[in-house]
Write an enzyme that holds these catalytic residues in place. Structure first.
Site, PDB file in Angstrom:
ATOM      1  N   LYS A 127       0.836  -1.201   0.000  1.00 24.08           N
ATOM      2  CA  LYS A 127       0.000   0.000   0.000  1.00 24.08           C
ATOM      3  C   LYS A 127       0.881   1.266   0.000  1.00 24.08           C
ATOM      4  O   LYS A 127       0.678   2.173  -0.802  1.00 24.08           O
ATOM      5  CB  LYS A 127      -0.916  -0.013   1.225  1.00 24.08           C
ATOM      6  CG  LYS A 127      -1.856   1.155   1.260  1.00 24.08           C
ATOM      7  CD  LYS A 127      -2.802   1.087   2.451  1.00 24.08           C
ATOM      8  CE  LYS A 127      -2.973   2.462   3.019  1.00 24.08           C
ATOM      9  NZ  LYS A 127      -2.781   2.545   4.442  1.00 24.08           N
ATOM     10  N   ASP A 146      -7.013   1.372   1.039  1.00 25.18           N
ATOM     11  CA  ASP A 146      -7.055   1.664   2.470  1.00 25.18           C
ATOM     12  C   ASP A 146      -8.470   1.356   2.955  1.00 25.18           C
ATOM     13  O   ASP A 146      -9.267   0.762   2.223  1.00 25.18           O
ATOM     14  CB  ASP A 146      -6.647   3.126   2.749  1.00 25.18           C
ATOM     15  CG  ASP A 146      -7.723   4.118   2.318  1.00 25.18           C
ATOM     16  OD1 ASP A 146      -8.673   3.717   1.607  1.00 25.18           O
ATOM     17  OD2 ASP A 146      -7.631   5.292   2.705  1.00 25.18           O
TER      18      ASP A 146
END
Ligand code: SF4
Length: 223
Positions: A127, A146
């Site tokens: 991420k 997220d």
């Protein structure tokens, strides 16, 4: 997923993207940064913390630590103090130091520009790497998933998956690659401003007609 379903989903998604683009023409990464290194550090700090809080901490931090060498050489306790209010500061300080040591030792002090190299720096996951590649270098190799992106992708019926890795894979199939970075910004902005976890504002939502509202409690709906 059958070909027909995939086709219909992509057509609906195109409309969602057009509506979100119109709603948030100014969309951008909400973590303040001036350089790839700043963004890497800010993204590490943003784990379990709001961007707002990170943006309060980083001006002082970026003034004090101007290069990967500065972080790599910093005493751990000093780094911990500087980032304390972002939470999980011991872990984060360790990750920042480890990542910057690797940047200095293996990449001549410059943040690398590939997914493989970034996730090999200690404490940098997929991420974080996606955030840095997409926003600091303009390279779309994945979709940042997220909590907002995960929640909205599910509510919008774009995925049934639960883990970030699997959700990302579904989104990469549906969203055009040149929009991967923007797409997560749109969902993050919409999640913060309209489609919150507890009380989605479906009544005033700009993409209400395009959203099957999967898993949204009926009392939130007006249909
Ligand atoms: S209609 Fe409701 S659930 Fe769907 S995106 Fe809008 S606020 Fe979220």
């Amino acid at each position: 997923m059958s070909r027909e379903i995939l086709k219909a989903r992509i057509t609906r998604l195109k409309k969602i993207i057009a509506a979100l683009d119109q709603t948030y023409p100014e969309v951008h990464c909400e973590l303040d940064h001036q350089s790839p290194l700043d963004l890497l550090i800010a993204t590490i700090l943003s784990a379990q913390c709001t961007d707002k809080r990170v943006n309060i901490v980083t001006p002082e931090l970026f003034k004090k630590y101007r290069s990967a060498v500065d972080y790599a050489d910093a005493p751990l306790a000093e780094l911990e103090r500087a980032i304390k209010t972002t939470g999980f500061f011991r872990n984060k300080a360790r990750n920042i130091k480890a990542a910057c040591q690797a940047i200095v030792q293996k990449h001549g002090g410059k943040v690398p520009q590939t997914m493989e190299e970034l996730i090999r720096l200690g404490g940098v996951g997929r991420k974080t790497a996606n955030v840095v590649l997409g926003n600091a270098f303009g390279i779309n190799v994945g979709v940042v998933v997220d909590t907002h992106v995960a929640r909205l992708s599910q509510r919008l019926g774009l995925t049934k998956q639960k883990t970030p890795e699997k959700i990302e894979r579904d989104l990469m199939t549906l969203v055009p690659q040149n929009q991967w970075t923007l797409f997560s910004h749109w969902l993050i902005w919409h999640g913060r401003r309209r489609c919150s976890a507890r009380k989605p504002d479906c009544e005033n939502c700009e993409i209400f007609r395009l959203c099957p509202q999967i898993g949204v409690r009926k009392s939130f709906n007006h249909g």
